[in-house]
Write a protein that holds these residues in place. Structure first.
Motif, PDB file in Angstrom:
ATOM      1  N   VAL A  27       0.819  -1.214   0.000  1.00 27.71           N
ATOM      2  CA  VAL A  27       0.000   0.000   0.000  1.00 27.71           C
ATOM      3  C   VAL A  27       0.856   1.270   0.000  1.00 27.71           C
ATOM      4  O   VAL A  27       0.388   2.344  -0.382  1.00 27.71           O
ATOM      5  N   THR A  28       2.099   1.161   0.432  1.00 29.10           N
ATOM      6  CA  THR A  28       2.994   2.314   0.503  1.00 29.10           C
ATOM      7  C   THR A  28       4.307   1.978  -0.206  1.00 29.10           C
ATOM      8  O   THR A  28       4.496   0.834  -0.634  1.00 29.10           O
ATOM      9  N   PRO A  29       5.207   2.928  -0.336  1.00 33.76           N
ATOM     10  CA  PRO A  29       6.473   2.631  -1.000  1.00 33.76           C
ATOM     11  C   PRO A  29       7.333   1.675  -0.185  1.00 33.76           C
ATOM     12  O   PRO A  29       7.306   1.687   1.055  1.00 33.76           O
ATOM     13  N   ILE A  30       8.123   0.871  -0.857  1.00 35.65           N
ATOM     14  CA  ILE A  30       9.069  -0.005  -0.176  1.00 35.65           C
ATOM     15  C   ILE A  30      10.015   0.820   0.690  1.00 35.65           C
ATOM     16  O   ILE A  30      10.422   0.400   1.772  1.00 35.65           O
ATOM     17  N   GLY A  31      10.324   2.018   0.253  1.00 34.60           N
ATOM     18  CA  GLY A  31      11.228   2.885   0.995  1.00 34.60           C
ATOM     19  C   GLY A  31      10.590   3.658   2.120  1.00 34.60           C
ATOM     20  O   GLY A  31      11.180   4.633   2.613  1.00 34.60           O
ATOM     21  N   ASP A  32       9.397   3.259   2.578  1.00 35.39           N
ATOM     22  CA  ASP A  32       8.762   3.995   3.673  1.00 35.39           C
ATOM     23  C   ASP A  32       9.487   3.786   4.999  1.00 35.39           C
ATOM     24  O   ASP A  32       9.290   4.520   5.947  1.00 35.39           O
TER      25      ASP A  32
END
Length: 349
Positions: A27-32
């Protein structure tokens, strides 16, 4: 004969002549550096363990709307198993699974299993209990702040668990909660953190994915807890510790089951004992007595000696929920939609 037996043994332990194709929806970036980052680390572990036996596809930044069903459908056409890693993917996952009965689906934090859909989540509330005890001991203002994402049972459970734990070591503690209605929006998360600090909060929790709460705490000189992964890099002074979500062993187990032909739908709900919930290193600023108390709680959870939701506990309006010594039924935890007594913030509608 030996050659034949060897071939039969190979077939029995790996029914896939080709690698298992596994897909992951985020749901969010891998880099979150939070929720999705933790799942991605689990996938890295999966690849490390299974090597050429698995082919992995990861799709990030998929919103929890009709677009998610389109993405899940496209992955179901090309993969043997699809992991959908956010609560809002529950209905889309169920819908796609009906159309692709030969594909296996795993939904994180959901509660709608079927023949080819399994649900998995962690007992994050055990970790929150430990953090709550630390927060109750570390706050000077007796005010703890929480940047909350969406009012789903998982988030409500964590809030209640942390508050009850904090209250158990510090009867004067208060908890202030701001709902940002997003999983990942650094601007909103930072604004909420600043608002909580302005209200006197000197220890911050978050159930959002970015590092914005941690960096805000670092900038403002207050404490905070990392979410889903170790966030010390963004708050070397602020981070007291944090929950680390370790999905790797679960992903290995489930993909192996697909490979070996033993996969079945099941509900997985693991915590500190199983190693799915771990902790970042504790800040040296934590006094020894508070650190020892937290370590004892971790050991008690590992030995299944304690449960965060053990009565007597009332709901926010004062109505009884659990009697003395009574432990919350799993159904209550899965559908939790109330604050416990003592939390003054208004429950979100």
């Amino acid at each position: 004969m030996f050659s034949l037996l060897t071939s039969l043994m190979s077939i029995s332990t790996n029914i896939f002549a080709t690698p298992v194709k596994a897909a992951f929806v985020y749901v969010t970036p891998i880099g979150d550096h939070g929720w999705t980052y933790a799942h991605h680390n689990g996938v890295i572990h999966l690849k490390k363990v299974l090597g050429d036996d698995v082919i992995i596809t990861e799709v990030e930044n998929v919103p929890e709307d009709s677009d998610s069903e389109r993405v899940i459908t496209s992955l179901a056409r090309k993969n043997d198993i699809v992991f959908t890693t956010s609560f809002g993917y529950m209905n889309p996952t169920a819908n796609v699974a009906k159309r692709y009965p030969n594909v296996k689906f795993e939904h994180a934090t959901g509660y709608m299993p079927s023949k080819n859909v399994a649900n998995y989540q962690a007992k994050f509330y055990e970790g929150r209990h430990v953090l709550g005890r630390i927060a109750g001991g570390m706050t000077k203002n007796n005010i703890i702040g929480w940047v909350a994402s969406f009012p789903i049972p998982e988030v409500i459970r964590d809030i209640n668990s942390a508050f009850l734990a904090a209250k158990s070591v510090n009867p004067n503690v208060e908890m202030k909660i701001i709902w940002v209605y997003t999983w990942f929006d650094p601007g909103k998360e930072s604004n909420a953190a600043n608002a909580l600090i302005a209200q006197g909060a000197d220890v911050l929790f978050q159930h959002t994915a970015s590092t914005a709460v941690m960096t805000t705490a670092e900038d403002k000189g207050v404490f905070a807890f990392g979410q889903a992964s170790d966030m010390r890099k963004w708050g070397p002074n602020a981070q007291l510790t944090g929950i680390i979500n370790d999905w790797g062993p679960y992903y290995v187990e489930r993909v192996k089951a697909v490979r070996d032909g033993t996969w079945t739908s099941a509900d997985s709900f693991e915590g500190i004992k199983q190693g799915m919930v771990k902790f970042a290193p504790m800040n040296q600023k934590i006094p020894t007595d508070i650190k020892n108390d937290a370590m004892k709680a971790i050991i008690d959870f590992a030995m299944e000696k304690v449960d965060p939701f053990t009565g007597p506990i009332n709901k926010q309006d004062g109505t009884p929920w659990l009697g003395a010594g009574e432990i919350a039924p799993i159904a209550d935890l899965m559908g939790m939609q109330f604050y416990v007594e003592g939390i003054e913030s208004q429950f979100p509608n």
